[in-house]
Enzyme design. Structure first.
Site, PDB file in Angstrom:
ATOM      1  N   ASN A 424       0.835  -1.195   0.000  1.00  0.00           N
ATOM      2  CA  ASN A 424       0.000   0.000   0.000  1.00  0.00           C
ATOM      3  C   ASN A 424       0.872   1.248   0.000  1.00  0.00           C
ATOM      4  OD1 ASN A 424      -2.583   1.554   0.500  1.00  0.00           O
ATOM      5  ND2 ASN A 424      -1.444   2.111   2.339  1.00  0.00           N
ATOM      6  N   GLU A 425       0.645   2.114  -0.973  1.00  0.00           N
ATOM      7  CA  GLU A 425       1.331   3.411  -1.029  1.00  0.00           C
ATOM      8  C   GLU A 425       2.844   3.239  -0.898  1.00  0.00           C
ATOM      9  OE1 GLU A 425      -0.553   5.936   1.856  1.00  0.00           O
ATOM     10  OE2 GLU A 425      -2.528   5.711   0.944  1.00  0.00           O
ATOM     11  N   ASN A 426       3.378   2.293  -1.675  1.00  0.00           N
ATOM     12  CA  ASN A 426       4.809   1.992  -1.589  1.00  0.00           C
ATOM     13  C   ASN A 426       5.676   3.056  -2.242  1.00  0.00           C
ATOM     14  OD1 ASN A 426       3.203  -0.841  -2.074  1.00  0.00           O
ATOM     15  ND2 ASN A 426       4.669  -0.933  -0.392  1.00  0.00           N
TER      16      ASN A 426
END
Length: 821
Positions: A424-426
């Site tokens: 997630n949201e890397n």
């Protein structure tokens, strides 16, 4: 064993042999907890003398599940505790198997855990969200041989567990994540008795052909075999959703070292699993060795799904619009230590709202949740906790690989799961000095390959990492139209643009914050300052309440009125997007976060449609009006006691309903019947302009759906008197029932007129015999909170005594209220 335990007794009769009872006991009671570290495990077990002042530190009696941060996660004045904590108990061991094994089965513990039998360390685990076991058999036998066992512990077995959620850059998830990384034994802990050879895991793959007329079930098993048994035999049964035996088959194994294929079945015309009819079959596998039998049961479902290339989502050959939300493991008063009953209530409320899909953010969640998704018919995106911060080193990456593996293997059989989330949201940097996109891509590819190798039947996905969007099967970009960027009227256009960039599109995360009980007569006022056409993606700093471009998240009023309009617009647009796979709004329930201290409720992410204690906000009913079939009607404003305006001014009254038509009555007068039209924004055309009378107004709606009729009713005051800026606080007790007093504070001007647009922060305090019901993370249960329409509420447990409630607000004189029984 004393206290309340959950005891599953399974008596197995196979091959003419009756086994002992297999036991799995929930260890909920008789625990003590210490919220700090100690010098060593000896300090947890050393003899103490009652009344001895040297018998420190002091342990508190608790029940499991238990979280370090049940209250301090939303304490407005301090950062939540991150560090070690200790648990201890004593077990009476009664393993019925002569050569059996005794295990401790952890359903989840945060975040680094060590386990001891007396002073012997028997196991450790890194990671707060996957399940794991510790074999304590030998340590028990060794301890029983000691004098201290009988003389001091009377044959009971002392167990000590150290949990630690200290900050550590080389563990996941990142501390930059928008949720608390909790500590404690916050999921259930079980004592398990097993025979010397037992079943560790079952992998059941249920498939159907394209026509849905032929089902196939392939079954593998992994055995727990610490004594290195070489051969075994067993039985497989398949039982249909009504409990009828479909087929059974025996098997024999000569190689017990690896996962073994033990059988396959063909099922004619299987009952298909779907959100409307979540038919669950039972796979029962037993294994026999040395006169003892172990058995496990798993639920499976026959279904197929497809993300159509550049098109919608299909389930069992038909288009299904995924109507989704998100969930964090978090709840008022307990933080992550949610009980089964709490989780059941939450998931049932989602189903009653019309949810058919959920993203479990941002980590593997409780087995209870996955079981509920299976039985309720809610499709699932579950993801590993690689969330924000960049990419760490070998320890970091090895943990991510292990947690991905455990998540997939432990939840492999759930028919509800269709997507494995890689992260997630890397693209969110900050944890490490070096931020290397190519290294993130390389690791993302490795995780994608690992997920497909472990489970070829499901798809992979990520949300918001544009430079990796080509790696997973399904991609979700950042679209926060009307909150972090742009206007909500830009939602459809932006979605179409993003849809064209990838093969399989899904929209995870949209919506916005709303401060429960805050309402507005002009909720869209801030939109006039927001420039259209500048994008709708979330960017660094957009969650801040200071600086940057004009945006609703910073400049809006955070009212329930605004967020209902935003949701209403998105939902009506989604009905006109035939190519859309689906979406999941963020998030079902308000949850705590360490990175939002300045929110109206400090340290709370307030994007839920229900509060942290599951109290519905008005927006819950917006979704229900679009997503459900059972007739419903809800007048907007149940939590809005006083509206305001000029005398004779017409005000909009909105009704959220799935009825074909509805008639409105105000003070006994009909204002006509209107037909529902989903494309007639707002409220799908079910809105009326009414001149409310000064004082009380009685409002009623009657809706018709076919031959069925539903109604709703509220009373609202209408205030025409104008006010100046807040000048003082008024405090009063508005109820006192069952030992709980509810206190209301009002902000009024110099003439005593309530300031209905006041948003001042107020702080409650208490001295005396009572207990302030605060640090719950709710609009009515927070010690510090922004006012909603010039008022704020809190409750006090009076404890049959005397107390004084104090209320402060910057720039205003402090007020007090005496509470006496």
């Amino acid at each position: 064993m004393k206290g309340s335990v959950l005891l599953f007794l399974i008596f197995i009769c196979a091959f003419g042999t009756v086994s002992h009872a297999q036991q799995k006991i929930r260890l909920n009671d008789n625990w003590e907890f210490l919220k700090q570290d100690i010098g060593g495990v000896w300090e947890a077990v050393r003899p103490v003398t009652p009344g001895n002042p040297e018998s420190v530190p002091v342990w508190q009696k608790i029940k499991l599940p238990h979280c370090f941060n049940a209250r301090d996660a939303v304490d407005p004045d301090i950062n939540y505790y991150q560090g070690p904590g200790w648990y201890r108990t004593q077990l009476e061991i009664k393993n019925p198997y002569p050569n059996g094994k005794t295990l401790l089965h952890f359903e989840g513990a945060g975040q680094k855990t060590e386990v001891y039998v007396y002073t012997t360390k028997v196991g450790a685990h890194l990671g707060g969200y996957d399940e794991w076991t510790v074999d304590i058999t030998q340590a028990i036998e060794d301890f029983k041989k000691t004098d201290v066992c009988q003389k001091r512990f009377k044959g009971h077995i002392p167990i000590e567990i150290r949990c630690d959620n200290s900050r550590d850059l080389e563990t996941i998830p990142s501390q930059l994540s928008d949720f608390n990384v909790y500590g404690g034994l916050y999921r259930y802990l079980n004592l398990v008795y097993e025979p010397s050879l037992s079943i560790d895991k079952i992998f059941a793959s249920a498939k159907i052909d394209d026509a849905g007329k032929q089902g196939e079930l392939q079954i593998k098993t992994r055995l727990y075999n610490p004594d290195h048994v070489s051969t075994a035999e067993g039985l497989i049964k398949l039982i249909d959703p009504k409990g009828k035996l479909v087929v059974q088959k025996s098997y024999k194994l000569n190689n017990l070292a690896d996962d073994a294929e033990i059988g396959s079945f063909r099922v004619k015309k299987p009952q298909l699993w779907s959100p409307d009819a979540p038919a669950l079959y039972t796979v029962e596998v037993s294994v026999k060795y040395g006169g003892e039998v172990d058995v496990q049961r798993e639920k499976v479902g026959f279904r197929n799904f497809e993300f159509v290339d550049n098109g919608p989502f299909h389930l069992n050959g038909k288009r299904l619009l995924l109507r989704g939300t998100h969930r964090h493991e978090d709840h008022a008063g307990v933080a992550e230590a949610m009980t089964d009953s709490m989780m059941h209530q939450e998931m049932q409320m989602m189903k009653d709202m019309g949810v058919n899909f959920i993203r479990l953010g941002h980590y593997q969640q409780s087995r209870t949740i996955l079981n509920l998704c299976d039985s309720l018919g809610i499709l699932v995106w579950e993801e590993e906790p690689w969330c924000r911060g960049g990419l760490g080193g070998k320890v970091y990456q090895d943990e991510a690989k292990e947690m991905m593996t455990n998540m997939i293997e432990q939840h492999y059989n759930h028919p509800a799961i269709i997507l494995w989330g890689l992260g997630n949201e890397n693209d969110w940097e900050g944890d490490f000095q070096v931020y290397d996109k190519e290294k993130i891509r390389t690791f993302m590819k490795a995780q994608n390959e690992l997920a497909h190798r472990l489970d070829p039947s499901r798809k992979t996905t990520i949300r918001r990492c544009d430079f990796c969007k080509d790696i997973p099967d399904v991609y979700s970009p950042s679209i926060w139209a009307g909150w972090y960027r742009g206007l909500f009227t830009e939602y459809k256009k932006t979605s179409e643009e993003e849809f064209k960039k990838v093969k399989h599109f899904f929209h995870a995360e949209w919506g916005g914050d709303s401060h429960a009980l805050r309402h507005s007569e002009n909720p869209d006022k801030a939109l006039s300052n927001i420039k259209a056409g500048t994008g709708t993606d979330e960017r660094l700093g957009d969650a801040s309440l200071y600086g940057g471009a004009a945006r609703a998240s910073k400049d809006g009023d955070w009212s329930e009125s605004y967020i209902c309009n935003l949701f209403d617009w998105h939902l009506k647009e989604q009905e006109t997007m035939p190519w859309l796979t689906g979406s999941a709004f963020w998030v079902f329930k308000d949850f705590s976060t360490p990175i939002r201290p300045d929110n109206p409720i400090p340290y709370m992410n307030q994007k839920g449609v229900v509060e942290r204690d599951l109290t519905p906000k008005e927006s819950y009913y917006v979704f229900q009006s679009y997503w459900t079939n059972k007739p419903m009607a809800h007048i907007y404003g149940h939590s809005w006691p006083v509206r305001w305006g000029d005398a004779g001014e017409e005000k909009m009254i909105k009704v959220y309903s799935n009825c074909d038509n509805a008639e409105l009555f105000v003070n006994g007068k009909s204002y006509g019947t209107k037909k529902r039209n989903s494309q007639d924004f707002p409220a799908a055309g079910l809105r009326w302009m009414v001149a409310l009378q000064n004082g009380n107004n009685d409002i009623k709606v009657v809706g018709h759906k076919g031959k069925q009729t539903v109604s709703d009713h509220i009373s609202q005051q209408y205030q025409t008197e104008k006010w100046d800026k807040p000048a003082k606080l008024l405090i009063e007790k508005i109820s006192d029932e069952n030992g709980v007093a509810t206190i209301q504070i009002k902000l009024v001007d110099s003439k005593g007129v309530q300031c209905l647009d006041a948003v001042n922060q107020v702080a409650f305090s208490l001295t005396g015999d009572g207990t302030l019901m605060d640090d719950l993370g709710t609009s009515r249960g927070s010690r510090k909170v922004q006012a909603y329409n010039g008022r704020a509420l809190i409750s006090v447990k009076t404890n049959n005594g005397k107390s004084v409630v104090g209320v402060q607000s910057p720039g205003l004189s402090t007020v007090f209220l005496n509470l006496e029984q």
